[in-house]
Enzyme design. Sequence first.
Site, PDB file in Angstrom:
ATOM      1  N   CYS A 119      -8.383  27.192   4.452  1.00 39.16           N
ATOM      2  CA  CYS A 119      -7.082  26.528   4.367  1.00 39.16           C
ATOM      3  C   CYS A 119      -6.789  25.852   5.695  1.00 39.16           C
ATOM      4  O   CYS A 119      -7.018  26.433   6.748  1.00 39.16           O
ATOM      5  CB  CYS A 119      -5.998  27.562   4.065  1.00 39.16           C
ATOM      6  SG  CYS A 119      -4.373  26.813   3.800  1.00 39.16           S
TER       7      CYS A 119
ATOM      8  N   CYS B 112      -1.263  34.640   8.023  1.00 39.74           N
ATOM      9  CA  CYS B 112      -2.202  34.596   6.901  1.00 39.74           C
ATOM     10  C   CYS B 112      -3.642  34.533   7.398  1.00 39.74           C
ATOM     11  O   CYS B 112      -3.999  33.658   8.189  1.00 39.74           O
ATOM     12  CB  CYS B 112      -1.899  33.380   6.026  1.00 39.74           C
ATOM     13  SG  CYS B 112      -3.027  33.203   4.636  1.00 39.74           S
TER      14      CYS B 112
ATOM     15  N   CYS C 263      -1.961  39.565  -0.813  1.00 39.00           N
ATOM     16  CA  CYS C 263      -1.543  38.239  -0.340  1.00 39.00           C
ATOM     17  C   CYS C 263      -1.907  38.058   1.120  1.00 39.00           C
ATOM     18  O   CYS C 263      -1.601  38.911   1.946  1.00 39.00           O
ATOM     19  CB  CYS C 263      -0.031  38.070  -0.415  1.00 39.00           C
ATOM     20  SG  CYS C 263       0.655  38.250  -2.023  1.00 39.00           S
TER      21      CYS C 263
ATOM     22  N   CYS D 180      -1.082  29.144   8.846  1.00 37.39           N
ATOM     23  CA  CYS D 180       0.155  29.931   8.931  1.00 37.39           C
ATOM     24  C   CYS D 180      -0.163  31.194   9.741  1.00 37.39           C
ATOM     25  O   CYS D 180      -1.222  31.799   9.579  1.00 37.39           O
ATOM     26  CB  CYS D 180       0.668  30.293   7.538  1.00 37.39           C
ATOM     27  SG  CYS D 180       1.044  28.832   6.558  1.00 37.39           S
TER      28      CYS D 180
ATOM     29  N   GLU E  50     -12.572  33.680  -2.513  1.00 41.55           N
ATOM     30  CA  GLU E  50     -12.192  34.936  -3.132  1.00 41.55           C
ATOM     31  C   GLU E  50     -11.102  34.719  -4.165  1.00 41.55           C
ATOM     32  O   GLU E  50     -10.294  33.802  -4.053  1.00 41.55           O
ATOM     33  CB  GLU E  50     -11.700  35.917  -2.061  1.00 41.55           C
ATOM     34  CG  GLU E  50     -12.842  36.410  -1.198  1.00 41.55           C
ATOM     35  CD  GLU E  50     -12.418  37.392  -0.127  1.00 41.55           C
ATOM     36  OE1 GLU E  50     -13.312  38.054   0.397  1.00 41.55           O
ATOM     37  OE2 GLU E  50     -11.230  37.504   0.199  1.00 41.55           O
TER      38      GLU E  50
ATOM     39  N   SER F 265       1.317  27.551  -6.291  1.00 47.16           N
ATOM     40  CA  SER F 265       2.093  27.993  -5.138  1.00 47.16           C
ATOM     41  C   SER F 265       1.824  27.074  -3.960  1.00 47.16           C
ATOM     42  O   SER F 265       0.674  26.769  -3.648  1.00 47.16           O
ATOM     43  CB  SER F 265       1.696  29.425  -4.777  1.00 47.16           C
ATOM     44  OG  SER F 265       2.457  29.890  -3.685  1.00 47.16           O
TER      45      SER F 265
ATOM     46  N   CYS G 263      -5.605  35.463  -9.739  1.00 47.41           N
ATOM     47  CA  CYS G 263      -5.167  34.698  -8.581  1.00 47.41           C
ATOM     48  C   CYS G 263      -6.359  33.863  -8.129  1.00 47.41           C
ATOM     49  O   CYS G 263      -7.385  34.405  -7.727  1.00 47.41           O
ATOM     50  CB  CYS G 263      -4.721  35.695  -7.516  1.00 47.41           C
ATOM     51  SG  CYS G 263      -4.196  34.927  -6.002  1.00 47.41           S
TER      52      CYS G 263
HETATM   53  N1  SAH Z   1      -0.953  27.772   0.335  1.00 51.93           N
HETATM   54  C1  SAH Z   1      -0.187  28.238  -0.790  1.00 51.93           C
HETATM   55  C2  SAH Z   1      -0.996  29.140  -1.689  1.00 51.93           C
HETATM   56  C3  SAH Z   1      -1.361  30.483  -1.084  1.00 51.93           C
HETATM   57  S1  SAH Z   1      -0.336  31.676  -1.794  1.00 51.93           S
HETATM   58  C4  SAH Z   1       1.100  28.900  -0.320  1.00 51.93           C
HETATM   59  O1  SAH Z   1       1.242  29.105   0.864  1.00 51.93           O
HETATM   60  O2  SAH Z   1       1.966  29.159  -1.145  1.00 51.93           O
HETATM   61  C5  SAH Z   1      -0.491  33.009  -0.725  1.00 51.93           C
HETATM   62  C6  SAH Z   1       0.845  33.705  -0.582  1.00 51.93           C
HETATM   63  O3  SAH Z   1       0.653  34.864   0.249  1.00 51.93           O
HETATM   64  C7  SAH Z   1       1.866  32.831   0.117  1.00 51.93           C
HETATM   65  O4  SAH Z   1       3.131  33.037  -0.458  1.00 51.93           O
HETATM   66  C8  SAH Z   1       1.846  33.376   1.525  1.00 51.93           C
HETATM   67  O5  SAH Z   1       3.052  33.143   2.194  1.00 51.93           O
HETATM   68  C9  SAH Z   1       1.586  34.844   1.283  1.00 51.93           C
HETATM   69  N2  SAH Z   1       0.983  35.529   2.438  1.00 51.93           N
HETATM   70  C10 SAH Z   1       0.117  35.009   3.333  1.00 51.93           C
HETATM   71  N3  SAH Z   1      -0.227  35.933   4.248  1.00 51.93           N
HETATM   72  C11 SAH Z   1       0.440  37.067   3.921  1.00 51.93           C
HETATM   73  C12 SAH Z   1       0.476  38.386   4.470  1.00 51.93           C
HETATM   74  N4  SAH Z   1      -0.244  38.700   5.525  1.00 51.93           N
HETATM   75  N5  SAH Z   1       1.264  39.296   3.865  1.00 51.93           N
HETATM   76  C13 SAH Z   1       1.974  38.973   2.761  1.00 51.93           C
HETATM   77  N6  SAH Z   1       1.956  37.761   2.192  1.00 51.93           N
HETATM   78  C14 SAH Z   1       1.206  36.813   2.767  1.00 51.93           C
END
Ligand code: SAH
Length: 346
Positions: A110, A117, A333, A114, A90, A191, A103
């Site tokens: 992934c 996420c 995000c 985390c 996506e 990122s 984006c």
């Molecule tokens: N793996 C890289 C690229 C993904 S960026 C990274 O982690 O930076 C995706 C962004 O969305 C990251 O900053 C992550 O911390 C944020 N993110 C992930 N899940 C989220 C959520 N449920 N709410 C808000 N931000 C989130």
Amino acid sequence: MEELRGKTLAELDAIVQRLGFPGYRAKQVFHWLYKHGVRHIDEMSNVPMGLHQALAAHYRLGGVEIAETQTAHDGTRKILFRLDDGCCIEGVLMTEKGRTTLCASSQVGCPLACSFCLTGMRGFQRNLRTAEIVDQVIIVQRELLAGQRPHNLVFMGMGEPLLNLEMVIPALRLLTSPQAVGISTRRVTVSTVGIVPGIHALGDARMGVNLAVSLSATTDEVRTRLIPINAQYPIAALMAACREFPLTRRRRITFEYVLLAGVNDSTDDARRLVKLVHGIPCKINLIPYNPCPSIQYTAPAADVIEEFRSILVAKHFTVAVRYSKGREIQAACGQLAGHCCGQRSG
Ligand code: SAH
């Protein structure tokens, strides 16, 4: 069959000559691939038929298809890209004050898992190839932006770009080269969750693109709970890598901080954050948690967010609270799932 998209001019030059055509034809093919974003080899109208046939016999274009788009009330569009093995990823296209931001993704799924996420919860399928990375931009420009380049390109979609640098760095070269896609390096951001050797490698590659780091906690104990890879690359090592990252004049690192109620949103966290980033030219993006199915966190209340922000502002940091766009279509995000390889769910 090998794919043409993702090849450099030098590589195309060798291919064209091997097929028995003069080297200058490579420039034309390069132009068709990256400036026009051709979807079929025979669209290359100034290239002789014989070369079309020879190319088509040995190569395919390679790239992605747009399978579906969804538009939210705020105009944010979520794009489902289909890959040639049936996997899907996506992407998100946002517009603010007439400026578009794409984006894009670097992996299918992934591996980092985390805890906040959705992409991470759904697991990892595979790395994207260079062709698939550059073509997300090329096809969006051609099919959704009437030929206009996006103003900003951020690798904040699915995946961890610094775990796929072998494919991401050549893609960044093509995306930022004026002869190819031609997006200015100052408008491209990679990122990372904080892969320390990857930060060094990206710095050493002198790509000149911006770095964003998803910090999201101020103690190793909490960070490892949220971001398991922190056990391997703890906060001190991560901050040291950020301090060494080459920044040209007026460039800054962006620190992203997902705010989770009762987990990482205390005033002590804000004060520790100030200390951690001290001396690094940076801006801080606070991202209140976006809800994802089957993840239990909540976003802090508005006054908690405001207090956190004001502690940073008092120390003269540039801070933005990013209320994510496109939440109602799960385009914000952390909400990208990219229902993949036939595993439609959610
Ligand atoms: N793996 C890289 C690229 C993904 S960026 C990274 O982690 O930076 C995706 C962004 O969305 C990251 O900053 C992550 O911390 C944020 N993110 C992930 N899940 C989220 C959520 N449920 N709410 C808000 N931000 C989130």
